[in-house]
Motif scaffolding. Structure first.
Motif, PDB file in Angstrom:
ATOM      1  N   GLN A 147       0.657  -1.111   0.111  1.00 25.20           N
ATOM      2  CA  GLN A 147      -0.008  -0.070   0.069  1.00 25.20           C
ATOM      3  C   GLN A 147       0.800   1.281  -0.036  1.00 25.20           C
ATOM      4  O   GLN A 147       0.659   2.196  -0.714  1.00 25.20           O
ATOM      5  N   SER A 148       2.043   1.434   0.863  1.00 28.35           N
ATOM      6  CA  SER A 148       2.839   2.438   0.800  1.00 28.35           C
ATOM      7  C   SER A 148       3.575   2.639  -0.446  1.00 28.35           C
ATOM      8  O   SER A 148       3.752   3.688  -0.927  1.00 28.35           O
ATOM      9  N   GLN A 154       1.477   5.396  -7.890  1.00 33.43           N
ATOM     10  CA  GLN A 154       0.268   5.605  -8.416  1.00 33.43           C
ATOM     11  C   GLN A 154       0.279   6.903  -9.385  1.00 33.43           C
ATOM     12  O   GLN A 154      -0.464   7.015 -10.165  1.00 33.43           O
ATOM     13  N   ARG A 155       0.994   7.775  -8.950  1.00 32.64           N
ATOM     14  CA  ARG A 155       1.183   8.808  -9.717  1.00 32.64           C
ATOM     15  C   ARG A 155       1.506   8.889 -10.927  1.00 32.64           C
ATOM     16  O   ARG A 155       1.356   9.904 -12.048  1.00 32.64           O
ATOM     17  N   TYR A 179      -3.227  -3.478  -6.513  1.00 26.18           N
ATOM     18  CA  TYR A 179      -4.213  -3.034  -7.177  1.00 26.18           C
ATOM     19  C   TYR A 179      -5.392  -2.398  -6.201  1.00 26.18           C
ATOM     20  O   TYR A 179      -6.032  -1.593  -6.681  1.00 26.18           O
ATOM     21  N   GLY A 180      -5.694  -2.928  -5.054  1.00 31.06           N
ATOM     22  CA  GLY A 180      -6.616  -2.258  -4.104  1.00 31.06           C
ATOM     23  C   GLY A 180      -6.328  -0.947  -3.731  1.00 31.06           C
ATOM     24  O   GLY A 180      -7.401  -0.184  -3.627  1.00 31.06           O
ATOM     25  N   GLU A 181      -5.118  -0.774  -3.390  1.00 32.78           N
ATOM     26  CA  GLU A 181      -4.642   0.659  -2.911  1.00 32.78           C
ATOM     27  C   GLU A 181      -4.783   1.750  -4.109  1.00 32.78           C
ATOM     28  O   GLU A 181      -5.310   2.672  -4.210  1.00 32.78           O
ATOM     29  N   TYR A 182      -4.536   1.195  -5.497  1.00 30.42           N
ATOM     30  CA  TYR A 182      -4.554   2.047  -6.839  1.00 30.42           C
ATOM     31  C   TYR A 182      -5.944   2.240  -6.764  1.00 30.42           C
ATOM     32  O   TYR A 182      -6.383   3.563  -6.983  1.00 30.42           O
ATOM     33  N   ARG A 183      -6.868   1.344  -6.849  1.00 29.48           N
ATOM     34  CA  ARG A 183      -8.332   1.528  -6.872  1.00 29.48           C
ATOM     35  C   ARG A 183      -8.953   2.579  -5.947  1.00 29.48           C
ATOM     36  O   ARG A 183      -9.556   3.365  -6.145  1.00 29.48           O
ATOM     37  N   ARG A 184      -8.381   2.434  -4.591  1.00 30.05           N
ATOM     38  CA  ARG A 184      -9.078   3.438  -3.511  1.00 30.05           C
ATOM     39  C   ARG A 184      -8.524   4.714  -3.907  1.00 30.05           C
ATOM     40  O   ARG A 184      -9.319   5.659  -3.516  1.00 30.05           O
ATOM     41  N   LEU A 185      -7.172   4.973  -4.156  1.00 26.60           N
ATOM     42  CA  LEU A 185      -6.810   6.267  -4.455  1.00 26.60           C
ATOM     43  C   LEU A 185      -7.324   6.960  -5.535  1.00 26.60           C
ATOM     44  O   LEU A 185      -7.443   8.156  -5.490  1.00 26.60           O
TER      45      LEU A 185
END
Length: 447
Positions: A147-148, A154-155, A179-185
């Motif tokens: 996640q970190s 993701q930028r 992928y979960g973190e990318y989707r949330r952000l």
């Protein structure tokens, strides 16, 4: 650009990146084959295509500061090398391993550009990763790190910009967390990563693709040399997805797979592993600290564990190095040649050293570079991207057939560009075929 100018370009790269040995090895090997094509094309020379192709378009470096499950702050390094996007979004894996550094990622991204071009799919080349080591970590700590890591990465990625995948130590678990973190952000469900779970946009056959593709390419090589896989004795290095699925498909084709290996040693089975042995290793390799010694202990067949040894001293017809870069050196190559090995196909990225490749060429051993024989994984990733773009999911049989066709087409391209009176030079064929595709696209799009 004359021979002296070729040397000048190697010098140019060496002076600017003096400590990046893997990157310089990769560029030097390719330049040897593509320079005659470059020299004969005034347009390529006018646009300085070779120099531009050797240098990454963009290198992204970031620090990953994260808090583990014990409340301790840890600091890792992260990179994304976006090498060339002229043929499509940057495409290439993420690697989590203590050995990860910029030179390794630059060589991988450079190779990936050529590999992706050979597939015929619209993909550029990139690679990334971190020096984080997931071995021995809890799932919770791995999730926190992923996640970190994604909060920084993701930028710079997106379905039409850069589509990472998995690589060493980045499997379905890590891809899911990323992928979960990318989707949330980003509040978007899109095909920004490949190798995803089947439940959220993943593809059948992705796990098997690199290993299966390697054997499909081997089938084509055997056919071109008037032989067959059946009955051939094969040494395989590695014990991860690529090695195990290559072993499985080779066994299903009737080959005798006699070795698997890891960093701790080699497991040998003179009579050949049974399919049930390989299936057991596939199902258990993420749960065992050393799946090969565990297999040796639980199997009733005659297997030998050789601690701290490589597989290359066995008497085999075919060698498939599937572990990591520069694992097979000149001494290993001489051992294989002495034992009668006729073919070496790379299942990893540049697993054979330059001197090993030269030894194979001198001994007239058929040698296929990873950018051709290892392309099955990214080919299937390209098919996953296509499925994501239209919100569909093809069945396993359809995708397996497409994978085989792509590998056969790569073999055809290598054969077309690498055939001479002395046979098929697969390294030259792969380099030239990929170079023409990328160079033509660069010329068409201007500086």
């Amino acid at each position: 650009m004359s021979k002296s100018n070729t040397e000048a370009l190697n010098t140019f790269l060496a002076q600017r990146f003096p400590h990046e040995s893997e990157y310089l090895q990769a560029t030097s090997e390719v330049l040897t084959d593509i320079m005659p094509i470059y020299n004969a094309n005034a347009t390529y020379k006018h646009y300085d295509i070779v120099r531009r192709l050797c240098l990454p378009e963009r290198i992204i470096y970031f620090t990953v500061s994260w808090m583990n499950s014990h409340g301790e702050v840890e600091v890792n390094q992260g990179w994304r090398v976006q090498h060339n996007s002229v043929m499509g979004p940057y495409k290439g894996g993420l690697r989590f391993h203590p050995s990860v550094n910029l030179t390794i990622l630059k060589f991988l991204a450079f190779e990936q550009t050529f590999k992706n071009a050979l597939t015929g799919l619209p993909m550029g080349g990139g690679k990334g990763g971190s020096d984080f080591n997931p071995k021995g970590r809890s799932d919770h700590d791995i999730m926190l790190f992923c996640q970190s890591f994604m909060r920084e990465l993701q930028r710079h990625i997106g379905a039409q910009t850069d589509v990472p995948a998995g690589d060493i130590n980045v499997g379905a678990r890590e891809i899911g967390f990323l992928y979960g973190e990318y989707r949330r952000l980003n509040n978007r469900f899109e095909g920004v990563l490949t190798g995803k779970g089947l439940e959220f946009g993943g593809s059948y056959v992705r796990t098997e693709a690199t290993g299966f593709g390697l054997v499909y390419f081997l089938e084509a090589v055997c056919k071109a040399h008037n032989t067959d896989i059946e009955g051939q004795r094969i040494a395989i290095s590695g014990a991860g997805n690529v090695a195990l699925h290559a072993a499985l498909k080779a066994k299903q084709k009737g080959a005798i797979v006699v070795t698997l290996s890891n960093s701790k040693g080699t497991l040998a089975c003179t009579s050949g592993f049974h399919e049930s042995d390989i299936q057991w290793a596939i199902h258990n390799h993420t749960m065992e600290s050393n799946v090969l010694t565990a297999l040796c202990q639980q199997s009733e067949r005659n297997m030998q564990w050789h601690k701290a040894q490589t597989p290359w001293s066995e008497e085999v017809d075919i060698a498939l190095p599937c572990a990591t870069q520069n694992e097979l050196n000149h001494s290993d190559a001489e051992s294989l040649i002495h034992s009668g090995c006729k073919m070496v196909l790379e299942g990893a990225n540049m697993p054979c050293t330059e001197r090993a490749q030269q030894a194979f060429k001198k001994a007239k051993v058929v040698f296929v570079p990873g950018k051709a024989s290892n392309a099955g994984g990214v080919a299937l990733s390209g098919l996953e991207m296509a499925q994501n773009a239209v919100f569909s999911q093809d069945d396993a049989n359809t995708l397996d057939a497409q994978l085989k066709t792509i590998m056969q087409n790569i073999h055809y391209r290598c054969e077309q560009e690498g055939t001479s009176d002395t046979g098929i030079d697969y390294a030259k064929g792969a380099n030239v075929a990929a170079f023409r595709r990328v160079a033509d696209a660069m010329v068409a799009q201007g500086v």
